[in-house]
Design a protein around this motif. Structure first.
Motif, PDB file in Angstrom:
ATOM      1  N   VAL A 119     -15.793  -6.172  -6.711  1.00  0.00           N
ATOM      2  CA  VAL A 119     -14.805  -7.244  -6.815  1.00  0.00           C
ATOM      3  C   VAL A 119     -13.860  -6.875  -7.957  1.00  0.00           C
ATOM      4  N   VAL A 120     -12.620  -6.545  -7.604  1.00  0.00           N
ATOM      5  CA  VAL A 120     -11.633  -6.105  -8.587  1.00  0.00           C
ATOM      6  C   VAL A 120     -10.757  -7.296  -8.970  1.00  0.00           C
ATOM      7  N   ASN A 121     -10.793  -7.687 -10.240  1.00  0.00           N
ATOM      8  CA  ASN A 121     -10.026  -8.845 -10.707  1.00  0.00           C
ATOM      9  C   ASN A 121      -9.117  -8.506 -11.870  1.00  0.00           C
ATOM     10  N   ARG A 122      -8.919  -7.197 -12.103  1.00  0.00           N
ATOM     11  CA  ARG A 122      -7.985  -6.774 -13.146  1.00  0.00           C
ATOM     12  C   ARG A 122      -7.396  -5.420 -12.763  1.00  0.00           C
ATOM     13  N   ASP A 123      -6.328  -5.009 -13.438  1.00  0.00           N
ATOM     14  CA  ASP A 123      -5.686  -3.739 -13.118  1.00  0.00           C
ATOM     15  C   ASP A 123      -6.644  -2.570 -13.310  1.00  0.00           C
ATOM     16  N   VAL A 124      -6.432  -1.527 -12.501  1.00  0.00           N
ATOM     17  CA  VAL A 124      -7.288  -0.344 -12.515  1.00  0.00           C
ATOM     18  C   VAL A 124      -6.425   0.872 -12.834  1.00  0.00           C
ATOM     19  N   LYS A 125      -6.907   1.721 -13.745  1.00  0.00           N
ATOM     20  CA  LYS A 125      -6.170   2.910 -14.155  1.00  0.00           C
ATOM     21  C   LYS A 125      -6.117   3.960 -13.046  1.00  0.00           C
ATOM     22  N   LEU A 143       0.850  -1.181   0.000  1.00  0.00           N
ATOM     23  CA  LEU A 143       0.000   0.000   0.000  1.00  0.00           C
ATOM     24  C   LEU A 143       0.890   1.237   0.000  1.00  0.00           C
ATOM     25  N   GLU A 144       0.797   2.044  -1.043  1.00  0.00           N
ATOM     26  CA  GLU A 144       1.580   3.269  -1.085  1.00  0.00           C
ATOM     27  C   GLU A 144       0.959   4.332  -0.182  1.00  0.00           C
ATOM     28  N   ASP A 145       1.550   5.526  -0.173  1.00  0.00           N
ATOM     29  CA  ASP A 145       1.093   6.599   0.718  1.00  0.00           C
ATOM     30  C   ASP A 145      -0.372   6.967   0.470  1.00  0.00           C
ATOM     31  N   ASP A 146      -1.055   7.358   1.531  1.00  0.00           N
ATOM     32  CA  ASP A 146      -2.397   7.959   1.477  1.00  0.00           C
ATOM     33  C   ASP A 146      -3.485   7.010   0.970  1.00  0.00           C
ATOM     34  N   VAL A 147      -3.263   5.722   1.048  1.00  0.00           N
ATOM     35  CA  VAL A 147      -4.297   4.758   0.660  1.00  0.00           C
ATOM     36  C   VAL A 147      -5.333   4.646   1.771  1.00  0.00           C
ATOM     37  N   LYS A 203      -0.538   5.285  -4.703  1.00  0.00           N
ATOM     38  CA  LYS A 203      -0.760   6.464  -3.872  1.00  0.00           C
ATOM     39  C   LYS A 203      -2.177   7.018  -4.009  1.00  0.00           C
ATOM     40  N   GLY A 204      -2.804   7.258  -2.852  1.00  0.00           N
ATOM     41  CA  GLY A 204      -4.056   7.983  -2.801  1.00  0.00           C
ATOM     42  C   GLY A 204      -5.304   7.202  -3.153  1.00  0.00           C
ATOM     43  N   ALA A 205      -5.170   5.919  -3.479  1.00  0.00           N
ATOM     44  CA  ALA A 205      -6.338   5.136  -3.882  1.00  0.00           C
ATOM     45  C   ALA A 205      -7.275   4.893  -2.696  1.00  0.00           C
ATOM     46  N   THR A 206      -8.569   4.779  -2.997  1.00  0.00           N
ATOM     47  CA  THR A 206      -9.594   4.444  -2.009  1.00  0.00           C
ATOM     48  C   THR A 206     -10.178   3.081  -2.342  1.00  0.00           C
ATOM     49  N   ALA A 258     -15.723   0.115   1.399  1.00  0.00           N
ATOM     50  CA  ALA A 258     -16.148  -0.905   2.354  1.00  0.00           C
ATOM     51  C   ALA A 258     -16.599  -2.170   1.638  1.00  0.00           C
ATOM     52  N   ASN A 259     -16.145  -3.306   2.166  1.00  0.00           N
ATOM     53  CA  ASN A 259     -16.558  -4.634   1.689  1.00  0.00           C
ATOM     54  C   ASN A 259     -16.131  -4.963   0.266  1.00  0.00           C
ATOM     55  N   CYS A 260     -15.277  -4.166  -0.344  1.00  0.00           N
ATOM     56  CA  CYS A 260     -14.778  -4.553  -1.669  1.00  0.00           C
ATOM     57  C   CYS A 260     -13.765  -5.682  -1.517  1.00  0.00           C
ATOM     58  N   THR A 261     -13.560  -6.411  -2.611  1.00  0.00           N
ATOM     59  CA  THR A 261     -12.576  -7.494  -2.642  1.00  0.00           C
ATOM     60  C   THR A 261     -11.569  -7.215  -3.749  1.00  0.00           C
ATOM     61  N   ILE A 262     -10.286  -7.282  -3.394  1.00  0.00           N
ATOM     62  CA  ILE A 262      -9.212  -7.072  -4.353  1.00  0.00           C
ATOM     63  C   ILE A 262      -8.551  -8.429  -4.600  1.00  0.00           C
ATOM     64  N   VAL A 263      -8.794  -8.998  -5.764  1.00  0.00           N
ATOM     65  CA  VAL A 263      -8.214 -10.295  -6.101  1.00  0.00           C
ATOM     66  C   VAL A 263      -6.717 -10.110  -6.338  1.00  0.00           C
ATOM     67  N   CYS A 264      -5.918 -11.018  -5.815  1.00  0.00           N
ATOM     68  CA  CYS A 264      -4.460 -10.867  -5.826  1.00  0.00           C
ATOM     69  C   CYS A 264      -3.904 -10.756  -7.245  1.00  0.00           C
ATOM     70  N   GLY A 265      -2.784 -10.053  -7.342  1.00  0.00           N
ATOM     71  CA  GLY A 265      -2.073  -9.942  -8.605  1.00  0.00           C
ATOM     72  C   GLY A 265      -2.404  -8.701  -9.407  1.00  0.00           C
ATOM     73  N   VAL A 266      -3.276  -7.825  -8.881  1.00  0.00           N
ATOM     74  CA  VAL A 266      -3.660  -6.631  -9.630  1.00  0.00           C
ATOM     75  C   VAL A 266      -2.919  -5.404  -9.108  1.00  0.00           C
ATOM     76  N   THR A 267      -2.929  -4.360  -9.942  1.00  0.00           N
ATOM     77  CA  THR A 267      -2.414  -3.050  -9.557  1.00  0.00           C
ATOM     78  C   THR A 267      -3.564  -2.057  -9.595  1.00  0.00           C
ATOM     79  N   ILE A 268      -3.758  -1.347  -8.485  1.00  0.00           N
ATOM     80  CA  ILE A 268      -4.766  -0.292  -8.394  1.00  0.00           C
ATOM     81  C   ILE A 268      -4.040   1.033  -8.597  1.00  0.00           C
ATOM     82  N   GLY A 269      -4.444   1.783  -9.614  1.00  0.00           N
ATOM     83  CA  GLY A 269      -3.753   3.011  -9.966  1.00  0.00           C
ATOM     84  C   GLY A 269      -3.899   4.124  -8.941  1.00  0.00           C
ATOM     85  N   ARG A 270      -3.093   5.159  -9.115  1.00  0.00           N
ATOM     86  CA  ARG A 270      -3.078   6.306  -8.202  1.00  0.00           C
ATOM     87  C   ARG A 270      -4.442   6.986  -8.175  1.00  0.00           C
TER      88      ARG A 270
END
Length: 200
Positions: A133-139, A71-75, A106-109, A112-124
């Protein structure tokens, strides 16, 4: 030192906790964890050994941050949101050697109750809505909702939705901060950033 740890919390020897970080009731921080300055870990949070948490990160109640999560800063991690670290778990099969890295920039939100499937990158500054349910990379700056999560818009750093199309090019001004945001080739950035296409 310089941090606050509730007497019910368990912090294993070797864990690194930055100054002005607060650790609340019944938290367990494993020996290899690295937690930055000014963080808040809410009630019943677990932090694994191979976890890196940046500065000013807020982790709400009942969140487990498993090995290979960064988790980068400000998450912001909302209440009871979920990380995984094995893609295809079976109780009878040991897959610890198959943990996948999850990076939250950095700075991503993470709502509540979301699921982040392993192996993805959540963008700034991405914004993951409650229950997704996040199962792919997010811009960067993407606003995501649903199961599986899909992008429905863009969110500025202040947490206000931006008046930009999903694709193509465009410009808008955040009404709260007066920051200009630019959409170029389907990637969003603010006026202080160079228009370098994201790798996502």
């Amino acid at each position: 030192m310089g941090h606050t740890i509730h007497h019910t919390a368990i912090v294993d020897d070797g864990a690194s906790i930055g100054k002005n970080t607060t650790v609340w009731h019944w938290v367990h921080i494993s020996a290899g964890a690295k937690i930055g300055d000014g963080c808040s870990l809410g009630q019943n949070v677990f932090v694994g050994n191979k976890v890196v948490v940046g500065n000013h990160v807020k982790v709400q109640n009942n969140v487990s941050i498993y090995d290979q999560v960064i988790l980068e800063d400000d998450v912001f991690c909302g209440p009871s949101m979920v990380f995984t670290n094995v893609y295809n778990p079976r109780a009878a099969i040991n897959r610890k050697s198959e943990y996948r890295e999850t990076l939250v920039k950095k700075g991503a939100t993470l709502g509540a109750n979301c699921t982040i499937v392993c192996g993805v990158t959540i963008g700034r500054y991405a914004f993951i809505g409650a229950g997704c349910v996040v199962n792919r990379d997010v811009k960067d700056y993407a606003l995501m909702v649903g199961v599986p999560a899909r992008q429905i818009g863009w969110m500025g750093q202040f947490g206000e939705q931006l008046d930009l199309p999903l694709t193509g090019d465009g410009e808008t001004i955040c009404q709260k901060t007066k920051t200009k945001y630019i959409l170029k080739n389907g990637h969003c950035f603010d006026e202080t950033e160079l228009p370098v296409a994201s790798h996502i």
